[in-house]
Design a protein around this motif. Structure first.
Motif, PDB file in Angstrom:
ATOM      1  N   CYS A  11     -15.747  59.997  83.982  1.00  0.00           N
ATOM      2  CA  CYS A  11     -16.487  58.829  83.510  1.00  0.00           C
ATOM      3  C   CYS A  11     -16.243  57.609  84.394  1.00  0.00           C
ATOM      4  O   CYS A  11     -15.198  57.478  85.015  1.00  0.00           O
ATOM      5  N   ASN A  12     -17.237  56.717  84.406  1.00  0.00           N
ATOM      6  CA  ASN A  12     -17.135  55.526  85.261  1.00  0.00           C
ATOM      7  C   ASN A  12     -16.727  54.280  84.481  1.00  0.00           C
ATOM      8  O   ASN A  12     -16.497  53.243  85.077  1.00  0.00           O
ATOM      9  N   VAL A  13     -16.700  54.379  83.140  1.00  0.00           N
ATOM     10  CA  VAL A  13     -16.471  53.161  82.364  1.00  0.00           C
ATOM     11  C   VAL A  13     -15.224  53.299  81.492  1.00  0.00           C
ATOM     12  O   VAL A  13     -15.205  54.052  80.509  1.00  0.00           O
ATOM     13  N   ASN A  14     -14.218  52.529  81.877  1.00  0.00           N
ATOM     14  CA  ASN A  14     -12.985  52.499  81.097  1.00  0.00           C
ATOM     15  C   ASN A  14     -13.290  51.909  79.716  1.00  0.00           C
ATOM     16  O   ASN A  14     -14.051  50.963  79.611  1.00  0.00           O
ATOM     17  N   GLY A  15     -12.730  52.495  78.689  1.00  0.00           N
ATOM     18  CA  GLY A  15     -12.929  51.964  77.344  1.00  0.00           C
ATOM     19  C   GLY A  15     -14.186  52.501  76.678  1.00  0.00           C
ATOM     20  O   GLY A  15     -14.455  52.204  75.513  1.00  0.00           O
ATOM     21  N   SER A  16     -14.982  53.292  77.388  1.00  0.00           N
ATOM     22  CA  SER A  16     -16.220  53.799  76.776  1.00  0.00           C
ATOM     23  C   SER A  16     -15.885  54.839  75.701  1.00  0.00           C
ATOM     24  O   SER A  16     -14.760  55.354  75.636  1.00  0.00           O
ATOM     25  N   SER A  17     -16.885  55.159  74.871  1.00  0.00           N
ATOM     26  CA  SER A  17     -16.655  56.068  73.740  1.00  0.00           C
ATOM     27  C   SER A  17     -16.164  57.431  74.214  1.00  0.00           C
ATOM     28  O   SER A  17     -15.249  58.014  73.632  1.00  0.00           O
ATOM     29  N   LEU A  18     -16.792  57.933  75.283  1.00  0.00           N
ATOM     30  CA  LEU A  18     -16.429  59.265  75.781  1.00  0.00           C
ATOM     31  C   LEU A  18     -14.959  59.292  76.223  1.00  0.00           C
ATOM     32  O   LEU A  18     -14.228  60.238  75.924  1.00  0.00           O
TER      33      LEU A  18
END
Ligand code: F6R
Length: 609
Positions: A374-381
């Motif tokens: 994933c590219n986004v820290n803190g995202s749901s995944l």
């Protein structure tokens, strides 16, 4: 997809809200709106089209207030129009909403029977009226909000303001991401951290079914049962500049040219003493994958294409059987899960609804562990996976994924090497050879970008074309699919990718001299087979554009144009041959005059099913 911004401060918030909306434009939308409270009344302005139109209107008529909410809408229920744009108001409440309320028709009938009337076709207006109707049964807006949400089926990220209490901003989340930004004497909400980077880098991520009451001084978050939840504050490593276009005409162009750096960033700190460090994947140890017997990869769109490439690498390097599937299909299938199976999701945003739903399903199935790329820290995944490998591509604003895709590929290759090593499935020699290739990748990427001018010139020949085929074989087949996806989504030229060997089983019927055929043909073991497939197409009059190694013996002729690319290690070919295809799509879109960064009907983060 829709964007939300909310603010409560001791200064006028309309500028913060509008700047936030501008920063969410990349997600895709068709109308926008803002609502602030000042002097005991709402100022609510809505427009169709771009945020710029809304800004002009706000500049003209003013929208003062120390509290407010704003929204960009990507139409689901009801056409894009002023009436359907958010915020929606019911008496003293105003609401903006991302997501879909599935049972809105049933709720609407109940509310009509209770005397409510509706101006829009939206599910959001139903929801704000529902909250209003619950006030009779509750002692506060927060309670009414909770009672209403208990009646709702579907997904939502919500921001609510109340004219009777202009000191509190309310937020709730189920299925659609929402974050709270923490300022000094002011606080914010948004559907994406990028919206708030000019005002804060400290964030609280709302989890599923959480509801928040936010004032200038305090943020209180509650779970479904009304119990207050202690939340962690996460500092973002992005800065407001991450979303500047710099010298480039479009974000997509900037992001294509950023790839030498983004790939370098994906590698930084990951190769230590000629070995891929375990810290590359957050949460693993030396034995995590030792017993892994099966890998299921699930993703959507471009990320799915990365998964398709990874299957070749995983099976070849680790010897572990690997399956890859589109998330919207996986989530409704009764998959057979063997013992010791690893579930891998791939997502730039980490918020894609189908991918997230598949992960949740995998947790109910008997997968041993889950890992997100994933590219986004803190995202749901990321929050819901056991382990995460961050792609570190940096913020990607262009709707068409470019640098995130190549960073996904590189990350998947790193993962393949980690698993291969843990399972002792790879020889020391092969491992070292790949590590050496990886070190050369950023510089090679820079070399590949030097085909820019040639591709720009070649794109002129696609002007006026309505269809295009992309061919590849083996690990380059998913790259052909990705090339076709890029071209169609931003230039609107209909394009399809095929495994070259499959062409004669049907699609060859489409070939004539009006059909450009792009062939991705690096120097590899399948080159000879591919050449035979190309001859079949040439014999039927197709216009061929062949992307080859500069050492390949291939001559340009009336029907064939060669794009000669630098020689590169075979393992890196899927990453590097993606670059000229991104450029081709980009220049065709520029020639066709489309909205390159925000192509029609598309959204950057697809948070609805
Ligand atoms: C195409 C594109 C989309 C995304 C897809 C999944 O250029 O960007 O196909 O790849 O919507 O999004 P993520 O990776 O955020 O899960």
């Amino acid at each position: 997809m829709c964007g939300i911004v909310g603010a409560i401060a001791q200064r006028n918030v309309s500028e913060i809200l509008l700047e936030g909306l501008s920063r969410l434009e990349y997600r895709g939308y068709d109308s926008a709106g803002i609502c602030t409270i000042a002097g005991n009344k709402f100022s609510c302005i809505k427009t169709t089209g771009k945020v710029k139109v809304l800004k002009d209107e706000v500049n003209l008529v003013g929208c003062p207030g120390l509290i407010g909410i704003a929204h960009t809408r990507w139409a689901t229920h009801g056409v894009p129009s002023k009436e359907n744009a958010h915020p929606h108001i019911c008496d003293h409440l105003a609401l903006v909403h991302n997501g879909i309320i599935e049972n809105f028709q049933e709720l609407k009938q109940e509310l009509i029977a209770a005397g409510y009337s509706f101006k829009s076709q939206t599910d959001t207006e139903v929801l704000v009226c529902l909250i209003h109707s619950m006030l009779k049964k509750s002692s506060s807006v927060l309670d009414a909000f909770k009672l209403a949400l208990a009646r709702v089926k579907g997904s939502y990220g919500l921001a609510l303001v109340d004219l009777n209490d202009p000191d509190t901003l309310y937020a709730a989340r189920s299925g659609s991401p929402l974050i709270i930004g923490l300022g000094i004497g002011e606080n914010f909400i948004a559907s994406d951290t990028l919206a708030l980077l000019p005002v804060t880098r400290r964030f609280i991520y709302l989890e599923e079914n959480e509801i928040a009451a936010i004032t200038t001084r305090a943020v209180r978050v509650f779970d479904l049962n009304g119990c207050e939840v202690d939340k962690k504050i996460i500092e973002s490593d992005l800065d407001a500049e991450s979303i500047s276009k710099g010298e480039y005409r479009h974000y997509m162009q900037k992001e294509i040219f950023e790839q030498p750096t983004s790939l370098q960033n994906t590698l930084i700190g990951r190769i230590i003493d000629d070995k891929i460090s375990n810290e590359t994947v957050v949460g693993i140890d030396d034995n995590t994958f030792k017993d892994t017997n099966f890998i299921q990869i699930v993703a959507c769109g471009t990320s799915y294409h990365a998964g398709m490439v990874a299957r070749y690498w995983f099976e070849e390097l680790t010897g572990v059987a690997t399956n890859v599937e589109i998330a919207s299909e996986y989530r409704y299938r009764k998959a057979v899960v063997p013992d010791n199976a690893l579930f891998v999701t791939i997502s730039q945003s980490g918020e894609t609804a189908d991918t997230l739903a598949s992960l949740r399903l995998a947790k109910e199935q008997k997968f041993k562990n889950s890992l997100s790329i994933c590219n986004v820290n803190g995202s749901s995944l990321v929050r819901e996976s056991d382990y995460t490998l961050f792609t570190k591509a940096g913020a990607e604003i262009g709707v068409a994924s470019t640098k995130a895709f190549t960073a996904q590929l590189l990350s998947l290759l790193l993962l393949a090497l980690i698993i291969a090593k843990q399972k002792q499935a790879i020889t020391e020699e092969k491992y070292k050879e790949i590590i050496t290739s990886l070190r050369a990748l950023p510089a090679l990427c820079q070399d590949f970008l030097s085909c820019d001018k040639q591709i720009a010139a070649l794109s002129e020949q696609f002007s006026g074309k309505h269809h295009c085929l992309f061919l590849g074989r083996g690990v380059m087949y998913p790259i052909a699919l990705e090339g076709a996806l890029k071209l169609k989504e931003i230039s609107y030229i209909h394009a399809e990718g095929y495994a070259a060997g499959e062409l004669k089983h049907g699609p060859i019927a489409l070939i004539d001299n009006e059909m450009p055929v792009v062939v991705v043909a690096p120097d590899n073991a399948l080159m000879d087979k591919l050449v035979s497939n190309v001859e079949e197409v040439r014999a039927r009059g197709a216009q061929l554009y062949i992307f080859v190694d500069n050492k390949a013996q291939l001559k340009n002729d009336k029907q064939t144009q060669k794009v000669a690319l630098p020689s590169c290690p075979e393992i890196l070919q899927p990453i590097l041959y993606t670059i000229p295809l991104q450029l081709l799509a980009y220049y065709c879109a520029v020639i066709n005059g489309t909205d390159v960064d925000q192509p029609r009907n598309l959204a950057k983060s697809v948070t609805v099913e």
